[in-house]
Design a protein around this motif. Structure first.
Motif, mmCIF file in Angstrom:
data_model
loop_
_atom_site.group_PDB
_atom_site.id
_atom_site.type_symbol
_atom_site.label_atom_id
_atom_site.label_comp_id
_atom_site.label_asym_id
_atom_site.label_seq_id
_atom_site.Cartn_x
_atom_site.Cartn_y
_atom_site.Cartn_z
ATOM 1 N N LEU A 144 -13.963 -8.092 4.905
ATOM 2 C CA LEU A 144 -13.553 -7.227 4.222
ATOM 3 C C LEU A 144 -12.507 -7.486 3.002
ATOM 4 O O LEU A 144 -11.733 -8.185 3.161
ATOM 5 N N HIS A 145 -12.893 -6.989 1.744
ATOM 6 C CA HIS A 145 -12.028 -7.235 0.531
ATOM 7 C C HIS A 145 -11.764 -5.806 0.135
ATOM 8 O O HIS A 145 -12.107 -4.754 0.721
ATOM 9 N N LEU A 146 -10.703 -5.753 -0.759
ATOM 10 C CA LEU A 146 -10.163 -4.334 -1.372
ATOM 11 C C LEU A 146 -11.188 -3.626 -1.787
ATOM 12 O O LEU A 146 -11.488 -2.138 -1.740
ATOM 13 N N GLY A 147 -12.706 -4.119 -2.297
ATOM 14 C CA GLY A 147 -13.640 -3.174 -2.852
ATOM 15 C C GLY A 147 -14.313 -2.662 -1.614
ATOM 16 O O GLY A 147 -14.806 -1.401 -1.649
ATOM 17 N N HIS A 148 -14.382 -3.299 -0.504
ATOM 18 C CA HIS A 148 -14.884 -2.584 0.363
ATOM 19 C C HIS A 148 -13.745 -1.347 1.139
ATOM 20 O O HIS A 148 -14.376 -0.606 1.533
ATOM 21 N N ALA A 149 -12.545 -1.864 1.213
ATOM 22 C CA ALA A 149 -11.689 -0.946 1.668
ATOM 23 C C ALA A 149 -11.581 0.346 0.756
ATOM 24 O O ALA A 149 -11.656 1.635 1.240
ATOM 25 N N LEU A 150 -11.945 0.355 -0.544
ATOM 26 C CA LEU A 150 -11.974 1.218 -1.354
ATOM 27 C C LEU A 150 -13.452 2.195 -0.986
ATOM 28 O O LEU A 150 -13.281 3.407 -1.000
ATOM 29 N N THR A 151 -14.437 1.319 -0.996
ATOM 30 C CA THR A 151 -15.546 2.056 -0.488
ATOM 31 C C THR A 151 -15.616 2.899 0.730
ATOM 32 O O THR A 151 -15.979 4.202 0.972
ATOM 33 N N ASN A 152 -14.889 2.314 1.662
ATOM 34 C CA ASN A 152 -14.860 3.040 3.175
ATOM 35 C C ASN A 152 -13.646 4.090 3.009
ATOM 36 O O ASN A 152 -13.635 5.123 4.016
ATOM 37 N N SER A 153 -12.712 3.812 2.215
ATOM 38 C CA SER A 153 -11.636 4.762 2.041
ATOM 39 C C SER A 153 -12.116 6.105 1.571
ATOM 40 O O SER A 153 -12.029 7.195 1.917
ATOM 41 N N VAL A 154 -12.764 5.932 0.524
ATOM 42 C CA VAL A 154 -13.650 7.025 -0.170
ATOM 43 C C VAL A 154 -14.718 7.869 0.670
ATOM 44 O O VAL A 154 -14.605 9.053 0.884
ATOM 45 N N VAL A 647 -12.309 -2.326 -8.638
ATOM 46 C CA VAL A 647 -10.898 -2.777 -8.011
ATOM 47 C C VAL A 647 -10.591 -4.227 -8.857
ATOM 48 O O VAL A 647 -11.311 -5.142 -8.629
ATOM 49 N N CYS A 648 -9.686 -3.938 -9.849
ATOM 50 C CA CYS A 648 -9.072 -5.159 -10.527
ATOM 51 C C CYS A 648 -7.627 -5.136 -9.840
ATOM 52 O O CYS A 648 -7.153 -4.451 -9.249
ATOM 53 N N ASP A 649 -7.002 -6.509 -10.335
ATOM 54 C CA ASP A 649 -5.602 -6.694 -9.902
ATOM 55 C C ASP A 649 -4.695 -5.986 -10.891
ATOM 56 O O ASP A 649 -5.330 -5.043 -11.401
ATOM 57 N N ALA A 650 -3.472 -5.914 -10.698
ATOM 58 C CA ALA A 650 -2.414 -5.302 -11.250
ATOM 59 C C ALA A 650 -2.434 -5.357 -12.881
ATOM 60 O O ALA A 650 -2.096 -4.430 -13.547
ATOM 61 N N GLY A 652 -5.502 -5.952 -14.537
ATOM 62 C CA GLY A 652 -6.483 -5.491 -14.937
ATOM 63 C C GLY A 652 -7.468 -6.571 -14.757
ATOM 64 O O GLY A 652 -8.708 -6.499 -15.538
ATOM 65 N N ARG A 653 -7.301 -7.864 -14.225
ATOM 66 C CA ARG A 653 -8.129 -8.778 -13.951
ATOM 67 C C ARG A 653 -9.333 -8.759 -12.924
ATOM 68 O O ARG A 653 -8.793 -8.130 -11.998
ATOM 69 N N LYS A 654 -10.551 -8.910 -12.993
ATOM 70 C CA LYS A 654 -11.387 -8.860 -12.096
ATOM 71 C C LYS A 654 -10.855 -9.758 -10.928
ATOM 72 O O LYS A 654 -10.390 -10.596 -10.963
ATOM 73 N N MET A 655 -11.242 -9.390 -9.429
ATOM 74 C CA MET A 655 -11.007 -10.109 -8.387
ATOM 75 C C MET A 655 -11.584 -11.192 -8.278
ATOM 76 O O MET A 655 -12.752 -11.353 -8.137
ATOM 77 N N SER A 656 -10.894 -12.456 -8.212
ATOM 78 C CA SER A 656 -11.163 -13.892 -8.029
ATOM 79 C C SER A 656 -10.724 -14.675 -7.493
ATOM 80 O O SER A 656 -9.291 -14.626 -7.484
ATOM 81 N N LYS A 657 -11.307 -15.574 -6.407
ATOM 82 C CA LYS A 657 -10.668 -16.295 -5.560
ATOM 83 C C LYS A 657 -9.809 -17.489 -6.502
ATOM 84 O O LYS A 657 -8.807 -17.902 -5.894
ATOM 85 N N SER A 658 -10.395 -17.859 -7.369
ATOM 86 C CA SER A 658 -9.782 -18.967 -8.206
ATOM 87 C C SER A 658 -8.451 -18.450 -8.879
ATOM 88 O O SER A 658 -7.654 -19.393 -9.349
ATOM 89 N N LEU A 659 -8.249 -17.245 -8.975
ATOM 90 C CA LEU A 659 -7.148 -16.377 -9.816
ATOM 91 C C LEU A 659 -6.008 -16.116 -8.583
ATOM 92 O O LEU A 659 -4.980 -15.788 -8.711
ATOM 93 N N ILE A 729 -9.822 0.282 -11.458
ATOM 94 C CA ILE A 729 -8.821 0.231 -10.760
ATOM 95 C C ILE A 729 -7.766 -0.737 -10.717
ATOM 96 O O ILE A 729 -8.364 -1.881 -10.311
ATOM 97 N N ASN A 730 -6.674 -0.619 -11.475
ATOM 98 C CA ASN A 730 -5.808 -1.873 -11.546
ATOM 99 C C ASN A 730 -4.785 -1.697 -10.479
ATOM 100 O O ASN A 730 -3.838 -0.682 -10.349
ATOM 101 N N LEU A 731 -5.040 -2.194 -9.437
ATOM 102 C CA LEU A 731 -4.416 -2.102 -8.140
ATOM 103 C C LEU A 731 -3.220 -3.012 -7.989
ATOM 104 O O LEU A 731 -3.195 -4.003 -7.998
ATOM 105 N N ASP A 732 -2.021 -1.945 -7.877
ATOM 106 C CA ASP A 732 -0.674 -2.611 -7.550
ATOM 107 C C ASP A 732 -0.123 -2.546 -6.360
ATOM 108 O O ASP A 732 -0.153 -1.301 -5.682
#
Length: 1062
Positions: A144-154, A647-650, A652-659, A729-732
């Motif tokens: 699970l990543h934070l996108g899954h967590a958002l989906t399942n939380s909602v 879900v983006c990071d704090a 506003g960047r798209k979640m990326s393993k390389s980042l 979502i810019n998640l901090d």
């Protein structure tokens, strides 16, 4: 040691015994010293003995638990899985997610709370209705990543709310077989562990290995969903390769193929040379390049150049003239079959109908006229490679050009390309460029911003290749999908996504559903060969020679009927390809209920109520479910679609393993050190060293101290609070930690309130009367009535938030009620009540306080299921018939709380709080501690204001830490004064409570500091180039800071004036 002690106590210690005798005081001192030495020796002996013993786990007490971080409390009571948690023990001093989240989920699941039939006979009609939703099935390979967590939380918050509203709530869990991703994972494992490829095993054995992997690892995703508190009905869990779902896949394919909706065609597809398969658009990352860029490509030791435009010339046949073209993929010129110019381009009018010659193979390329050519771009002449470019493909069809494939499935140049035959495609790129230079045809290479398609699974560069594939005809289904949205039969939320829906449907292309894989639903289609001379042999690209069937025998009978031959003359070969993973996912809303069988579940639960998912798959999944639901069952699969934000990071960047910004939600729940985050990156074998280094730096900047333990409830609450409709979502993570602190506040408030309630408290069976307290009426305490009014407002806001999918409104209402209304005001205001002797008033306050706690926990429960259950179980029930768990207890209804609403009283208390804040500010200014009580006089400009404050005089006294409050009295000398409003002044008596000289020096020092800061800031803002050089956001912040400094200085000046009067 005892001998020494005895001799010392007896007197002379010397060997000769001639030392002078010691006094009693000296002897006593020495005896104490010796006792300390004895004690130290005993301790050292004990430690030495312990150190010498061999370490044996059996020697440790059985109750000894593993080491845990300081301050972390865990639930240590032995509780069998599924049994109710022990809530008879005392609540820990502080909130601990590990303690709170233990044991509850297993109990919920075992008790059947997540079943739509809980509390009723199976299938019994619920007069309150039902709510049905299927989970967007996560990939079986994924964590699970934070996108899954958002989906399942909602989704869980929505499901729990409906369940608490008394509806039969069903949330169906499941998992997707993830064709490409799973096959890649198992192939890598097979190579790593056994040095074998799938071809070494063969198809059947390889598929067995995939099933072994799935049975070994497939449960992990479900355990993560449980950890998030997802209230799924696990008795209905579905895997897209389960027999029931596989049957639905076969049935749908046969029905749609027989109807002509599914057909076979030779077209361009996205081709991954590494996977040797077509892939869907969603599995293609479109990476934007600013210009020349070197990229790593699987199978190549050296990086490959992209982001350049190469110009070269074709010679016009029979002349010395050249026609210059440009391309970003120069190797594809080996497949060129024409050069196109615009029919209105006068520069090339004399070349219409002529040919150019290919420099490396014997091929004449016609110069064709086509209006798709942009005359102003480049030279205005375009090379045409119909078999390797989408635009060229259309040109090729319009002009009936040859479609020459110059690249194999593996990405090598085909055998008919002369000196380049057999070369890997990107080695051929360099070789073709060199050969063009050698022939004098090369013109130039220049930077060219471009988009490079990259396979998200293999990281390979996607090639457009012509392949015979299976397609779903989409035009009629798309028209129907637009019609149901326009009519309101299908509601899309937020409405802004309707534009995207209509755009997709208007420009829709037929859907390529075949994949060249081994793992997945094998296509139930068969190529027909007839051993009869009257039937010509067919081509695989000819759909007439393909039949489908639920079984091979059914397909054979179809073929025999089609070609009018006996069945025994028909030979069948099943297509080795499998269906796109999205195909089986499109059937998910009804395949999980047993379709094509008319099961009781299908009749009862289809269509579902809602689909909740991310807007990034509006076409890939949502639209296709609508297509198939309407086509195969004649009904929409759901009535509403709610699209949450991405879900983006704090930053506003798209979640990326390389980042380095992809965060596992379990790491937010449990906490993880920076070193732990780095280790996870280093274990990711898909990243090259440069990406790992960059990602580690990103982690170091964003999480210098790692990620603190936040717990499930805080993460869920934060994600739902962030979900503003239509915005990403810019998640901090620090904000998630803020909600963990909120959990602690909620925990402490409930513990504190339970002290007021006492062990013997019994709540009344009915809610307190609308007037407040047990008796109600005008004599009821105004603060009791106020907190019940605020509770009513929170109930209304929460319910409306769920109805309108406005989750931030609901979370804000919960947060404000608990933190600001209950904790900051009410609990403080009633302290004198419980310190007093009025038994009736205490009982009234207890009933109100209990109502606030119990109702407040129910309000927040859909968002925070664990802490709400833990605290709810510690409260007594109104009746013995109350449900056993908060998750099946009724959600507060606005109607039952409406009588408590008193807008006038809320306005009065809001004004009283302004008084309190003004007084507290004065106290802070003069360093008055809370325990030092001062007299307060409130001067009011009119009778109405005075009456408002008199009604709340007791609350103002308590909350402002005053010794007494006099409304409209004459202020004594020696008061500090604060203006509350144009109708009220607060006079706080400081005389005798502060040292005027000491406070004067402190305030003057503070004023000097503020004056210096203000002067410096004013100088900056007065600079001539301030407006042009300083960014707007910085200027806005400076203006705000300037105003704050001026206000604080003004306040200090008044304070100094008050001191001079003391």
């Amino acid at each position: 040691m005892s001998d020494t002690k005895d001799s010392a106590a007896a007197g002379p210690a010397g060997p000769e015994g001639d030392a002078p005798p010691k006094t009693a005081k000296q002897l006593e001192k020495e005896a104490k010293k010796q006792a300390k030495l004895d004690k130290l020796k005993q301790k050292q002996d004990k430690l030495a003995e312990k150190a010498s013993k061999p370490k044996d786990k059996k020697d440790k007490p059985e109750s000894k638990r593993p080491e845990r971080p300081a301050g972390v409390t865990t639930y240590d009571v032995e509780t069998p899985a599924g049994e109710r948690k022990d809530t008879t023990c005392a609540l820990p001093d502080a909130y601990s997610p590990q303690y709170v989240e233990a044991a509850w989920y297993d109990w919920w699941e075992k008790q059947g709370f997540f079943s739509p039939d809980y509390g009723r006979k199976p299938g019994e009609v619920n007069p309150k209705g039902q709510f049905v939703m299927v989970i967007p099935p996560p990939n079986v390979t994924a964590n699970l990543h934070l996108g899954h967590a958002l989906t399942n939380s909602v989704e869980d918050a929505i499901t729990r709310w409906h369940r608490m509203k008394g509806r039969s709530a069903l949330w169906v869990p499941g998992c997707d077989h993830a064709g490409i991703a799973t096959q890649v994972v198992v192939e890598k494992r097979l190579m790593r562990e056994q040095k074998l490829t799938r071809h070494d095993l063969g198809r059947d054995k390889f598929v067995e290995k995939v099933w072994e992997w799935k049975n070994e690892k497939g449960h992990l995703i479900y355990e993560q969903l449980r950890r998030l508190g997802s209230s799924l009905d696990w008795s209905r869990v579905s895997f897209t390769m389960d027999p029931m779902l596989a049957r639905a896949v076969t049935e749908s394919f046969v029905l749609l193929h027989d109807e002509g909706v599914i057909y076979r065609s030779l077209r361009l597809v996205n081709w991954s040379c590494s996977l040797k398969s077509a892939i869907s658009d969603i599995e293609v990352e479109k990476r934007e390049l600013p210009g020349r860029t070197l990229l790593s490509v699987p199978g190549y030791k050296e990086k490959v150049e992209f982001g350049v435009l190469v110009s070269f010339a074709y010679r016009v046949e029979g002349t010395d003239e050249e026609l210059v073209v440009a391309t970003t993929r120069v190797e594809t010129m080996l497949g060129d079959t024409a050069v196109a110019v615009h029919p209105d381009d006068k520069r090339y009018a004399h070349l219409h109908g002529k040919f150019v010659t290919h420099p490396f193979v014997e091929r004449r390329l016609p110069i064709v006229c086509d209006s798709f050519v942009e005359m102003e771009f480049g030279t205005g002449a375009v090379k045409i490679t119909p078999a390797h470019d989408p635009n060229d493909y259309e040109v090729g069809k319009r002009h009936n050009l040859p479609f020459l494939t110059m690249m194999t499935d593996e990405g090598r140049i085909t055998d008919d390309c002369g000196q380049f035959s057999g070369m890997p495609r990107f080695e051929a790129r360099r070789a073709v460029l060199a050969a063009l230079k050698e022939k004098g045809l090369y013109k130039e290479t220049k930077d060219n911003p471009m988009v490079v398609p990259i396979c998200t699974r293999s990281k390979d560069i996607i090639e457009p290749l012509i392949k015979p594939q299976w397609y779903v005809r989409c035009d009629e289904m798309a028209a129907d999908a637009m019609a149901v949205v326009k009519s309101g039969e299908l509601r899309i939320i937020p409405e802004a996504h309707e534009k995207t829906w209509f755009r997709w449907m208007t420009d829709i292309r037929d859907w390529c559903i075949s994949r060249q894989l081994w793992w997945g639903h094998r296509i139930p289609a068969y190529f027909v060969t007839v051993s009869d001379d009257s039937v010509p042999r067919g081509e695989e690209t000819d759909g007439h020679y393909w039949v489908s069937g639920r079984t091979e025998e059914e397909a054979r009978q179809k073929a025999a009927a089609r070609f009018n031959v006996p069945a025994e003359k028909v030979a069948l070969r099943q297509d080795p390809d499998v269906l796109d993973t999205w195909y089986s996912s499109a059937l998910f809303p009804f395949s999980v209920f047993g379709w094509p069988d008319q099961t009781e579940d299908l009749k009862r639960f289809y269509p579902t109520s809602l689909l909740e998912t991310g807007h990034d798959i509006i076409f890939f999944w949502v639209a296709r479910m609508v297509f198939f639901g309407r086509k195969l069952l004649g009904k929409l699969p759901f009535k509403e679609v709610y699209f949450h934000a991405m879900v983006c990071d704090a930053h506003g960047r798209k979640m990326s393993k390389s980042l380095g910004n992809v965060i596992d939600p379990l790491d937010v729940i449990r906490g993880i050190s920076l070193e732990g985050l780095h280790k996870l990156l280093q274990e990711n074998t898909n990243l090259d060293p440069a990406e790992v280094k960059r990602a580690m730096q990103g982690q170091k900047e964003d999480y210098p101290k790692g990620i603190p333990e936040c717990g499930t409830d805080a993460l869920r609450f934060a994600l739902c609070a962030y979900t503003t409709q239509g915005r990403d979502i810019n998640l901090d993570v620090l904000r998630v930690q803020g909600y963990r602190f909120f959990c602690n506040k909620l925990w402490n408030a409930t513990k504190f309130a339970m002290l007021y309630l006492g062990d013997d408290f019994r709540p009344s069976e009915q809610l307190p009367a609308a007037g407040g307290g047990e008796s109600g009426g005008a004599e009821a305490d105004p603060m009791d009535r106020w907190i019940l009014s605020r509770l009513s407002a929170a109930t209304e806001a929460c319910d409306a938030g769920f109805v309108n999918y406005d989750f931030p409104s609901a979370t804000t209402a919960c947060y404000n009620f608990w933190l600001y209304d209950l904790c900051d005001v009410y609990l403080e205001a009633i302290k004198p009540v419980f310190a007093g002797d009025d038994a009736a008033r205490k009982e009234s306050a207890r009933q109100v306080l209990y109502t606030c706690l119990e109702t407040g926990l129910r309000l927040i429960s859909p968002f925070m299921p664990f802490i709400s259950e833990e605290l709810f179980q510690r409260l007594p029930r109104r009746t013995a018939a109350c449900p056993p768990s908060i998750c099946v207890t009724a959600y507060p209804e606005p109607a039952e709380m409406a009588a408590y609403r008193d807008a006038g009283l809320e306005s009065d208390v809001e004004f009283a709080q302004k008084v309190v804040h003004a007084v507290r500010s004065m106290r802070a200014q003069y360093n008055l501690p809370n325990k030092t009580r001062a007299q307060l006089v409130l001067r009011c400009a009119d009778t109405e204001t005075a009456e408002r404050l008199r009604r709340l005089q007791a609350a103002v006294t308590t909350l402002s830490y005053s010794a007494s409050v006099q409304v409209d009295g004459e202020p004594p000398a020696g008061c500090a004064i604060a203006t509350v409003s144009d109708k009220c002044e607060a006079h706080l008596l400081l005389k005798g409570l502060v040292d005027p000289e000491k406070e004067r020096l402190r305030l003057e020092k503070r004023r000097a500091q503020l004056d210096a800061t203000l002067e410096k800031l004013s100088a900056q803002m007065a600079m001539s180039d301030y407006e042009s050089k300083v960014p707007q956001d910085v200027r806005a912040a400076n203006t705000e800071k300037h105003g704050q400094l001026a206000t604080e200085i003004e306040s200090l000046v008044r304070g100094l004036q008050h001191l001079l009067a003391l």
